[in-house]
Design a protein around this motif. Structure first.
Motif, PDB file in Angstrom:
ATOM      1  N   LYS A   1       0.963 120.143  14.909  1.00 34.80           N
ATOM      2  CA  LYS A   1       0.342 121.110  13.995  1.00 34.80           C
ATOM      3  C   LYS A   1       1.212 121.184  12.742  1.00 34.80           C
TER       4      LYS A   1
ATOM      5  N   PHE B   1      -0.104 122.529   9.772  1.00 31.51           N
ATOM      6  CA  PHE B   1      -0.602 123.627   8.955  1.00 31.51           C
ATOM      7  C   PHE B   1      -1.043 124.780   9.848  1.00 31.51           C
ATOM      8  N   HIS B   2      -1.787 125.696   9.314  1.00 31.78           N
ATOM      9  CA  HIS B   2      -2.295 126.869  10.020  1.00 31.78           C
ATOM     10  C   HIS B   2      -3.107 126.473  11.258  1.00 31.78           C
ATOM     11  N   SER B   3      -3.146 127.358  12.230  1.00 34.84           N
ATOM     12  CA  SER B   3      -3.870 127.099  13.489  1.00 34.84           C
ATOM     13  C   SER B   3      -5.338 126.758  13.276  1.00 34.84           C
ATOM     14  N   GLN B   4      -5.994 127.401  12.319  1.00 35.71           N
ATOM     15  CA  GLN B   4      -7.412 127.108  12.071  1.00 35.71           C
ATOM     16  C   GLN B   4      -7.604 125.680  11.569  1.00 35.71           C
ATOM     17  N   ILE B   5      -6.670 125.184  10.786  1.00 31.56           N
ATOM     18  CA  ILE B   5      -6.752 123.793  10.320  1.00 31.56           C
ATOM     19  C   ILE B   5      -6.555 122.855  11.501  1.00 31.56           C
ATOM     20  N   TRP B   6      -5.603 123.166  12.382  1.00 32.66           N
ATOM     21  CA  TRP B   6      -5.387 122.349  13.579  1.00 32.66           C
ATOM     22  C   TRP B   6      -6.653 122.325  14.427  1.00 32.66           C
TER      23      TRP B   6
END
Length: 127
Positions: free
Chosen positions: A76, A78-83
């Motif tokens: 990961k 970047f941010h969790s939503q990007i992952w």
């Protein structure tokens, strides 16, 4: 008599992905649920192939998984939503899964694969 974990009706092996990032983060209800799910699947199903996806290393010894389970760490950056919505779907496409399970109410924006989402509590939606 069939051995435990085998199925006389289905000869095709399914490739099943499960998002397991909540493991090793805290001992919340989500993690207890996921640990129980994985333990029971490992006990009853040695036929299908399970790929467990995380953004950090997982202590596989502590899970007591059977040989048809493998952990795939997908970094990961970047941010969790990007992952969840970009990095993870890219890996899932490469792995050619039949179905994907989100055990903690997460889900990707676009439909990438047949998806199962466990909803533990819908009160945030209602109130």
């Amino acid at each position: 008599m069939e051995k435990k974990g085998s199925c006389p009706f289905f000869k095709t092996v399914m490739r099943i992905g499960i998002e397991v990032r909540i493991l090793e983060q805290n001992r919340s209800g989500f993690e207890r649920y996921l640990r129980g799910l994985l333990a029971n699947l490992a006990e009853i199903d040695n036929h299908n192939e399970y790929l467990l996806y995380s953004d950090h290393p997982i202590d596989e010894q502590g899970l007591a998984l059977s040989p048809n389970f493998s952990v795939k760490v997908v970094e990961k950056k970047f941010h969790s939503q990007i992952w969840t919505n970009y990095t993870l779907p890219s890996e899932v496409r490469k792995d050619n899964l039949d179905i994907f399970h989100f055990p903690d109410s997460s889900v990707w924006f676009r439909k990438e694969k047949r998806t199962i989402v466990t909803l533990h509590d819908i009160s945030p939606v209602l109130f």
